[in-house]
Design a protein around this motif. Sequence first.
Motif, PDB file in Angstrom:
ATOM      1  N   ARG A   1      67.212  73.900  79.405  1.00  0.00           N
ATOM      2  CA  ARG A   1      67.246  72.587  80.067  1.00  0.00           C
ATOM      3  C   ARG A   1      67.834  72.794  81.457  1.00  0.00           C
ATOM      4  NH1 ARG A   1      71.370  67.943  78.245  1.00  0.00           N
ATOM      5  NH2 ARG A   1      70.495  66.171  79.353  1.00  0.00           N
ATOM      6  N   THR A   2      67.051  72.412  82.469  1.00  0.00           N
ATOM      7  CA  THR A   2      67.493  72.570  83.847  1.00  0.00           C
ATOM      8  C   THR A   2      67.475  71.217  84.543  1.00  0.00           C
ATOM      9  OG1 THR A   2      65.213  73.220  84.408  1.00  0.00           O
ATOM     10  CG2 THR A   2      66.806  74.993  84.069  1.00  0.00           C
ATOM     11  N   PHE A   3      68.206  71.112  85.639  1.00  0.00           N
ATOM     12  CA  PHE A   3      68.447  69.834  86.310  1.00  0.00           C
ATOM     13  C   PHE A   3      68.159  69.953  87.800  1.00  0.00           C
ATOM     14  CE2 PHE A   3      71.047  70.359  82.629  1.00  0.00           C
ATOM     15  CZ  PHE A   3      71.007  69.136  81.988  1.00  0.00           C
ATOM     16  N   TYR A   4      67.609  68.867  88.357  1.00  0.00           N
ATOM     17  CA  TYR A   4      67.167  68.868  89.746  1.00  0.00           C
ATOM     18  C   TYR A   4      67.471  67.526  90.404  1.00  0.00           C
ATOM     19  CZ  TYR A   4      64.386  72.504  87.589  1.00  0.00           C
ATOM     20  OH  TYR A   4      64.006  73.592  86.868  1.00  0.00           O
ATOM     21  N   ARG A   5      67.431  67.530  91.736  1.00  0.00           N
ATOM     22  CA  ARG A   5      67.501  66.301  92.529  1.00  0.00           C
ATOM     23  C   ARG A   5      66.314  66.320  93.478  1.00  0.00           C
ATOM     24  NH1 ARG A   5      71.915  62.538  94.265  1.00  0.00           N
ATOM     25  NH2 ARG A   5      70.644  60.716  94.673  1.00  0.00           N
ATOM     26  N   TRP A   6      65.505  65.268  93.426  1.00  0.00           N
ATOM     27  CA  TRP A   6      64.347  65.153  94.301  1.00  0.00           C
ATOM     28  C   TRP A   6      64.810  64.849  95.713  1.00  0.00           C
ATOM     29  CZ3 TRP A   6      59.068  65.637  93.420  1.00  0.00           C
ATOM     30  CH2 TRP A   6      58.734  65.981  92.107  1.00  0.00           C
ATOM     31  N   ARG A   7      64.360  65.593  96.690  1.00  0.00           N
ATOM     32  CA  ARG A   7      64.724  65.371  98.090  1.00  0.00           C
ATOM     33  C   ARG A   7      63.786  64.385  98.770  1.00  0.00           C
ATOM     34  NH1 ARG A   7      65.121  71.689  99.646  1.00  0.00           N
ATOM     35  NH2 ARG A   7      67.007  72.174  98.470  1.00  0.00           N
ATOM     36  N   THR A   8      62.536  64.304  98.282  1.00  0.00           N
ATOM     37  CA  THR A   8      61.513  63.559  99.010  1.00  0.00           C
ATOM     38  C   THR A   8      61.226  62.172  98.452  1.00  0.00           C
ATOM     39  OG1 THR A   8      59.817  64.668  97.693  1.00  0.00           O
ATOM     40  CG2 THR A   8      60.379  65.663  99.806  1.00  0.00           C
ATOM     41  N   TRP A   9      61.609  61.891  97.227  1.00  0.00           N
ATOM     42  CA  TRP A   9      61.350  60.568  96.652  1.00  0.00           C
ATOM     43  C   TRP A   9      62.428  59.585  97.080  1.00  0.00           C
ATOM     44  CZ3 TRP A   9      59.594  60.507  90.858  1.00  0.00           C
ATOM     45  CH2 TRP A   9      58.326  61.078  90.758  1.00  0.00           C
ATOM     46  N   GLU A  10      62.014  58.317  97.190  1.00  0.00           N
ATOM     47  CA  GLU A  10      62.965  57.257  97.486  1.00  0.00           C
ATOM     48  C   GLU A  10      64.057  57.259  96.414  1.00  0.00           C
ATOM     49  OE1 GLU A  10      62.983  52.415  97.787  1.00  0.00           O
ATOM     50  OE2 GLU A  10      61.084  53.472  98.003  1.00  0.00           O
ATOM     51  N   ASN A  11      65.269  57.034  96.795  1.00  0.00           N
ATOM     52  CA  ASN A  11      66.451  57.010  95.932  1.00  0.00           C
ATOM     53  C   ASN A  11      66.798  58.378  95.346  1.00  0.00           C
ATOM     54  OD1 ASN A  11      66.740  54.248  96.346  1.00  0.00           O
ATOM     55  ND2 ASN A  11      65.362  53.793  94.646  1.00  0.00           N
ATOM     56  N   ARG A  12      66.080  59.424  95.712  1.00  0.00           N
ATOM     57  CA  ARG A  12      66.363  60.794  95.293  1.00  0.00           C
ATOM     58  C   ARG A  12      66.748  60.906  93.811  1.00  0.00           C
ATOM     59  NH1 ARG A  12      70.159  63.938  99.118  1.00  0.00           N
ATOM     60  NH2 ARG A  12      69.732  65.285  97.397  1.00  0.00           N
ATOM     61  N   PRO A  13      65.823  60.602  92.913  1.00  0.00           N
ATOM     62  CA  PRO A  13      66.157  60.635  91.480  1.00  0.00           C
ATOM     63  C   PRO A  13      66.476  62.055  90.998  1.00  0.00           C
ATOM     64  CG  PRO A  13      63.793  60.443  91.767  1.00  0.00           C
ATOM     65  CD  PRO A  13      64.405  60.313  93.128  1.00  0.00           C
ATOM     66  N   TYR A  14      67.168  62.113  89.883  1.00  0.00           N
ATOM     67  CA  TYR A  14      67.445  63.376  89.206  1.00  0.00           C
ATOM     68  C   TYR A  14      66.331  63.642  88.201  1.00  0.00           C
ATOM     69  CZ  TYR A  14      72.153  63.071  91.089  1.00  0.00           C
ATOM     70  OH  TYR A  14      73.221  62.985  91.933  1.00  0.00           O
ATOM     71  N   GLU A  15      66.112  64.901  87.897  1.00  0.00           N
ATOM     72  CA  GLU A  15      65.124  65.289  86.895  1.00  0.00           C
ATOM     73  C   GLU A  15      65.749  66.299  85.947  1.00  0.00           C
ATOM     74  OE1 GLU A  15      60.743  67.443  86.424  1.00  0.00           O
ATOM     75  OE2 GLU A  15      61.505  67.019  88.430  1.00  0.00           O
ATOM     76  N   GLU A  16      65.422  66.161  84.670  1.00  0.00           N
ATOM     77  CA  GLU A  16      65.768  67.155  83.651  1.00  0.00           C
ATOM     78  C   GLU A  16      64.466  67.733  83.128  1.00  0.00           C
ATOM     79  OE1 GLU A  16      68.374  65.854  80.451  1.00  0.00           O
ATOM     80  OE2 GLU A  16      68.784  64.052  81.626  1.00  0.00           O
ATOM     81  N   ARG A  17      64.431  69.036  82.913  1.00  0.00           N
ATOM     82  CA  ARG A  17      63.251  69.685  82.331  1.00  0.00           C
ATOM     83  C   ARG A  17      63.716  70.573  81.186  1.00  0.00           C
ATOM     84  NH1 ARG A  17      61.031  73.585  85.644  1.00  0.00           N
ATOM     85  NH2 ARG A  17      58.968  73.408  84.732  1.00  0.00           N
ATOM     86  N   VAL A  18      62.884  70.692  80.167  1.00  0.00           N
ATOM     87  CA  VAL A  18      63.110  71.647  79.086  1.00  0.00           C
ATOM     88  C   VAL A  18      61.887  72.544  79.041  1.00  0.00           C
ATOM     89  CG1 VAL A  18      63.501  71.976  76.620  1.00  0.00           C
ATOM     90  CG2 VAL A  18      64.559  70.028  77.801  1.00  0.00           C
ATOM     91  N   VAL A  19      62.107  73.852  79.229  1.00  0.00           N
ATOM     92  CA  VAL A  19      61.032  74.828  79.321  1.00  0.00           C
ATOM     93  C   VAL A  19      61.285  75.927  78.286  1.00  0.00           C
ATOM     94  CG1 VAL A  19      59.885  76.460  80.887  1.00  0.00           C
ATOM     95  CG2 VAL A  19      60.774  74.312  81.779  1.00  0.00           C
ATOM     96  N   LEU A  20      60.194  76.470  77.718  1.00  0.00           N
ATOM     97  CA  LEU A  20      60.295  77.512  76.695  1.00  0.00           C
ATOM     98  C   LEU A  20      60.202  78.910  77.308  1.00  0.00           C
ATOM     99  CD1 LEU A  20      57.936  76.063  73.939  1.00  0.00           C
ATOM    100  CD2 LEU A  20      60.420  75.912  74.073  1.00  0.00           C
ATOM    101  N   PHE A  21      60.979  79.846  76.706  1.00  0.00           N
ATOM    102  CA  PHE A  21      60.964  81.242  77.132  1.00  0.00           C
ATOM    103  C   PHE A  21      61.058  82.146  75.927  1.00  0.00           C
ATOM    104  CE2 PHE A  21      62.869  78.890  80.623  1.00  0.00           C
ATOM    105  CZ  PHE A  21      62.112  79.335  81.697  1.00  0.00           C
ATOM    106  N   LEU A  22      60.429  83.317  76.007  1.00  0.00           N
ATOM    107  CA  LEU A  22      60.644  84.395  75.047  1.00  0.00           C
ATOM    108  C   LEU A  22      61.656  85.334  75.677  1.00  0.00           C
ATOM    109  CD1 LEU A  22      57.186  85.482  73.564  1.00  0.00           C
ATOM    110  CD2 LEU A  22      59.232  84.824  72.299  1.00  0.00           C
ATOM    111  N   ALA A  23      62.774  85.558  74.994  1.00  0.00           N
ATOM    112  CA  ALA A  23      63.833  86.401  75.551  1.00  0.00           C
ATOM    113  C   ALA A  23      64.534  87.156  74.426  1.00  0.00           C
ATOM    114  CB  ALA A  23      64.837  85.534  76.315  1.00  0.00           C
TER     115      ALA A  23
END
Length: 110
Positions: free
Chosen positions: A12-34
């Motif tokens: 689970r990773t976290f981001y802040r949008w620079r270009t969208w109005e109000n600069r919303p935050y985003e959470e993503r969950v991505v799969l990996f083989l490790a």
Amino acid sequence: MRHEPEAWYSARTFYRWRTWENRPYEERVVLFLARSLDEAVELAERESAEYAGEGGLEVLDMVQAYRISGGDEAVGVGTEVFSRLHALDLPENAFLDRYDSGPAHTQISE
């Protein structure tokens, strides 16, 4: 040196949008083989930097990883890909309010 077998991890990773109005935050969950939790975090950090660079996002400094299953086990419908326990002394509604960030920005892939 003994190598651990690969396993499925979600990150689970976290981001802040620079270009969208109000600069919303985003959470993503991505799969990996490790081969370990540490390797999964490293893969997630690299992938999140690429994702952020393509979309003009700021990567926030937190990765939460979760071991899903062994690499030879099927991952599919109904597989738990992330879980986190919250040790908070809050009533149910207060807990849900804490994590409800208002209207979500969603995109449906075609």
